[in-house]
Design a protein around this motif. Structure first.
Motif, PDB file in Angstrom:
ATOM      1  N   GLY A 203      12.006  13.747  -3.518  1.00 28.65           N
ATOM      2  CA  GLY A 203      10.886  13.578  -2.600  1.00 28.65           C
ATOM      3  C   GLY A 203       9.599  13.227  -3.326  1.00 28.65           C
ATOM      4  N   MET A 204       9.000  12.114  -2.933  1.00 29.07           N
ATOM      5  CA  MET A 204       7.755  11.631  -3.532  1.00 29.07           C
ATOM      6  C   MET A 204       6.641  11.677  -2.493  1.00 29.07           C
ATOM      7  SD  MET A 204       8.297  10.698  -6.657  1.00 29.07           S
ATOM      8  CE  MET A 204       9.836  11.118  -7.431  1.00 29.07           C
ATOM      9  N   THR A 205       5.461  12.039  -2.979  1.00 31.71           N
ATOM     10  CA  THR A 205       4.258  12.053  -2.137  1.00 31.71           C
ATOM     11  C   THR A 205       3.135  11.347  -2.888  1.00 31.71           C
ATOM     12  OG1 THR A 205       3.543  14.186  -3.017  1.00 31.71           O
ATOM     13  CG2 THR A 205       4.906  14.229  -1.013  1.00 31.71           C
ATOM     14  N   ALA A 206       2.053  11.077  -2.190  1.00 27.04           N
ATOM     15  CA  ALA A 206       0.894  10.422  -2.797  1.00 27.04           C
ATOM     16  C   ALA A 206       0.160  11.379  -3.712  1.00 27.04           C
ATOM     17  CB  ALA A 206      -0.043   9.920  -1.697  1.00 27.04           C
ATOM     18  N   ASP A 207      -0.453  10.833  -4.750  1.00 22.39           N
ATOM     19  CA  ASP A 207      -1.292  11.639  -5.632  1.00 22.39           C
ATOM     20  C   ASP A 207      -2.675  11.849  -5.020  1.00 22.39           C
ATOM     21  OD1 ASP A 207       0.674  11.990  -7.602  1.00 22.39           O
ATOM     22  OD2 ASP A 207       0.165  10.062  -8.516  1.00 22.39           O
ATOM     23  N   ASP A 208      -3.214  10.825  -4.367  1.00 20.10           N
ATOM     24  CA  ASP A 208      -4.525  10.927  -3.720  1.00 20.10           C
ATOM     25  C   ASP A 208      -4.309  11.247  -2.241  1.00 20.10           C
ATOM     26  OD1 ASP A 208      -7.024  10.722  -2.605  1.00 20.10           O
ATOM     27  OD2 ASP A 208      -7.377   8.651  -3.250  1.00 20.10           O
ATOM     28  N   ARG A 209      -4.351  12.515  -1.939  1.00 16.36           N
ATOM     29  CA  ARG A 209      -4.047  12.963  -0.580  1.00 16.36           C
ATOM     30  C   ARG A 209      -5.236  12.878   0.367  1.00 16.36           C
ATOM     31  NH1 ARG A 209      -0.394  18.114  -2.391  1.00 16.36           N
ATOM     32  NH2 ARG A 209       1.246  16.889  -3.400  1.00 16.36           N
ATOM     33  N   SER A 210      -6.343  12.315  -0.099  1.00 13.87           N
ATOM     34  CA  SER A 210      -7.476  12.086   0.794  1.00 13.87           C
ATOM     35  C   SER A 210      -7.267  10.803   1.605  1.00 13.87           C
ATOM     36  CB  SER A 210      -8.781  11.981   0.004  1.00 13.87           C
ATOM     37  OG  SER A 210      -8.796  10.798  -0.789  1.00 13.87           O
ATOM     38  N   GLN A 211      -6.268  10.011   1.236  1.00  9.10           N
ATOM     39  CA  GLN A 211      -5.979   8.743   1.914  1.00  9.10           C
ATOM     40  C   GLN A 211      -5.344   8.976   3.287  1.00  9.10           C
ATOM     41  OE1 GLN A 211      -6.420   5.425   0.488  1.00  9.10           O
ATOM     42  NE2 GLN A 211      -7.792   6.706  -0.733  1.00  9.10           N
ATOM     43  N   ASP A 212      -5.444   7.974   4.164  1.00 10.05           N
ATOM     44  CA  ASP A 212      -4.779   8.023   5.463  1.00 10.05           C
ATOM     45  C   ASP A 212      -3.288   7.724   5.270  1.00 10.05           C
ATOM     46  OD1 ASP A 212      -4.596   5.256   5.058  1.00 10.05           O
ATOM     47  OD2 ASP A 212      -5.841   4.732   6.771  1.00 10.05           O
ATOM     48  N   ILE A 213      -2.547   7.627   6.355  1.00  8.32           N
ATOM     49  CA  ILE A 213      -1.097   7.428   6.266  1.00  8.32           C
ATOM     50  C   ILE A 213      -0.746   6.133   5.530  1.00  8.32           C
ATOM     51  CG2 ILE A 213      -0.839   6.306   8.530  1.00  8.32           C
ATOM     52  CD1 ILE A 213       1.666   8.733   6.837  1.00  8.32           C
ATOM     53  N   LYS A 214      -1.507   5.074   5.751  1.00  6.03           N
ATOM     54  CA  LYS A 214      -1.202   3.817   5.054  1.00  6.03           C
ATOM     55  C   LYS A 214      -1.413   3.963   3.556  1.00  6.03           C
ATOM     56  CE  LYS A 214      -2.205   0.761   8.925  1.00  6.03           C
ATOM     57  NZ  LYS A 214      -3.036  -0.372   9.401  1.00  6.03           N
ATOM     58  N   GLY A 215      -2.517   4.572   3.172  1.00  7.36           N
ATOM     59  CA  GLY A 215      -2.791   4.769   1.755  1.00  7.36           C
ATOM     60  C   GLY A 215      -1.775   5.678   1.093  1.00  7.36           C
ATOM     61  N   GLN A 216      -1.422   6.783   1.765  1.00 10.83           N
ATOM     62  CA  GLN A 216      -0.432   7.697   1.194  1.00 10.83           C
ATOM     63  C   GLN A 216       0.946   7.047   1.121  1.00 10.83           C
ATOM     64  OE1 GLN A 216      -0.222  11.829   2.164  1.00 10.83           O
ATOM     65  NE2 GLN A 216      -2.438  12.007   2.489  1.00 10.83           N
ATOM     66  N   THR A 217       1.310   6.292   2.134  1.00  8.99           N
ATOM     67  CA  THR A 217       2.613   5.612   2.106  1.00  8.99           C
ATOM     68  C   THR A 217       2.655   4.590   0.978  1.00  8.99           C
ATOM     69  OG1 THR A 217       2.884   5.918   4.497  1.00  8.99           O
ATOM     70  CG2 THR A 217       4.273   4.248   3.449  1.00  8.99           C
ATOM     71  N   ARG A 218       1.594   3.815   0.836  1.00  9.06           N
ATOM     72  CA  ARG A 218       1.525   2.809  -0.227  1.00  9.06           C
ATOM     73  C   ARG A 218       1.662   3.464  -1.603  1.00  9.06           C
ATOM     74  NH1 ARG A 218      -2.791   0.839   1.415  1.00  9.06           N
ATOM     75  NH2 ARG A 218      -1.922  -0.825   2.671  1.00  9.06           N
ATOM     76  N   GLN A 219       0.910   4.537  -1.836  1.00  7.63           N
ATOM     77  CA  GLN A 219       0.991   5.232  -3.121  1.00  7.63           C
ATOM     78  C   GLN A 219       2.379   5.805  -3.375  1.00  7.63           C
ATOM     79  OE1 GLN A 219      -2.007   8.202  -3.988  1.00  7.63           O
ATOM     80  NE2 GLN A 219      -3.408   7.180  -2.564  1.00  7.63           N
ATOM     81  N   THR A 220       2.964   6.373  -2.345  1.00  4.08           N
ATOM     82  CA  THR A 220       4.289   6.973  -2.474  1.00  4.08           C
ATOM     83  C   THR A 220       5.323   5.914  -2.826  1.00  4.08           C
ATOM     84  OG1 THR A 220       3.687   8.720  -0.919  1.00  4.08           O
ATOM     85  CG2 THR A 220       6.046   8.333  -1.265  1.00  4.08           C
ATOM     86  N   LEU A 221       5.280   4.779  -2.172  1.00  3.67           N
ATOM     87  CA  LEU A 221       6.234   3.708  -2.449  1.00  3.67           C
ATOM     88  C   LEU A 221       6.012   3.105  -3.838  1.00  3.67           C
ATOM     89  CD1 LEU A 221       6.380   2.068   1.080  1.00  3.67           C
ATOM     90  CD2 LEU A 221       8.145   3.476  -0.029  1.00  3.67           C
ATOM     91  N   GLU A 222       4.761   3.015  -4.274  1.00  6.09           N
ATOM     92  CA  GLU A 222       4.490   2.547  -5.636  1.00  6.09           C
ATOM     93  C   GLU A 222       5.093   3.503  -6.655  1.00  6.09           C
ATOM     94  OE1 GLU A 222       0.221   2.187  -5.699  1.00  6.09           O
ATOM     95  OE2 GLU A 222       0.265   0.318  -4.547  1.00  6.09           O
ATOM     96  N   LYS A 223       4.974   4.798  -6.396  1.00  5.38           N
ATOM     97  CA  LYS A 223       5.535   5.805  -7.297  1.00  5.38           C
ATOM     98  C   LYS A 223       7.065   5.678  -7.323  1.00  5.38           C
ATOM     99  CE  LYS A 223       3.632   9.960  -7.151  1.00  5.38           C
ATOM    100  NZ  LYS A 223       3.372  11.376  -6.771  1.00  5.38           N
ATOM    101  N   ILE A 224       7.669   5.509  -6.151  1.00 10.27           N
ATOM    102  CA  ILE A 224       9.125   5.338  -6.067  1.00 10.27           C
ATOM    103  C   ILE A 224       9.547   4.106  -6.863  1.00 10.27           C
ATOM    104  CG2 ILE A 224      11.004   4.672  -4.495  1.00 10.27           C
ATOM    105  CD1 ILE A 224       9.673   6.627  -2.447  1.00 10.27           C
ATOM    106  N   GLU A 225       8.819   3.022  -6.705  1.00 15.04           N
ATOM    107  CA  GLU A 225       9.155   1.792  -7.406  1.00 15.04           C
ATOM    108  C   GLU A 225       9.094   1.991  -8.931  1.00 15.04           C
ATOM    109  OE1 GLU A 225       8.274  -2.914  -6.624  1.00 15.04           O
ATOM    110  OE2 GLU A 225       7.248  -1.421  -5.403  1.00 15.04           O
ATOM    111  N   GLN A 226       8.117   2.743  -9.395  1.00 15.04           N
ATOM    112  CA  GLN A 226       8.009   3.031 -10.831  1.00 15.04           C
ATOM    113  C   GLN A 226       9.200   3.859 -11.320  1.00 15.04           C
ATOM    114  OE1 GLN A 226       4.146   4.863 -11.166  1.00 15.04           O
ATOM    115  NE2 GLN A 226       3.080   2.946 -10.750  1.00 15.04           N
ATOM    116  N   PHE A 227       9.596   4.856 -10.543  1.00 17.74           N
ATOM    117  CA  PHE A 227      10.743   5.665 -10.952  1.00 17.74           C
ATOM    118  C   PHE A 227      12.036   4.862 -10.896  1.00 17.74           C
ATOM    119  CE2 PHE A 227       8.034   9.459 -10.304  1.00 17.74           C
ATOM    120  CZ  PHE A 227       8.292  10.079 -11.515  1.00 17.74           C
TER     121      PHE A 227
END
Length: 119
Positions: free
Chosen positions: A27-51
């Motif tokens: 399970g991956m989540t965003a590092d910057d949790r001040s973001q809205d759903i789009k920002g958190q989803t984008r960050q989470t998917l970027e993290k997944i892509e890196q892993f």
């Protein structure tokens, strides 16, 4: 016998486990949790892509995804907008999406993926 490869392991969990040609991304989540759903989803998917890259594969080989959203009624459409732009063309995985109580109050989305290992 195949070896089990673990990436970023601590006493509680591994971020990724690779076994028998399958890459399991926890399970991956965003590092910057001040973001809205789009920002958190984008960050989470970027993290997944890196892993996925660290495990020797990429998003075109994702087989299935589990997506948990804090507020499905409010955030499903925004999450899907980012998800749809992220998935590899003609390679959308199977997917389940559900609303759930998150482990921290500022987490809006958590995503798990399973992928085929690289060729």
């Amino acid at each position: 016998m195949n070896d089990i490869v673990r990436i970023e392991t601590d006493p509680r969990r591994s971020r990724v486990v690779v076994y028998n040609g399958v890459v399991y991304v926890g399970g991956m989540t965003a590092d910057d949790r001040s973001q809205d759903i789009k920002g958190q989803t984008r960050q989470t998917l970027e993290k997944i892509e890196q892993f996925l890259a660290r495990a020797g594969t990429d998003k075109s080989r994702v087989l299935t995804a589990q997506i948990w959203i804090k507020d499905l009624a409010r955030d499903f459409e925004g999450m899907n907008e980012i998800w749809n732009a992220w998935t590899a063309p003609n390679a959308a995985p199977t997917r389940a999406t559900a609303q759930c109580e998150m482990g921290a109050p500022d987490v809006l989305v958590e995503i798990i993926v399973t992928a085929a290992a690289g060729r």
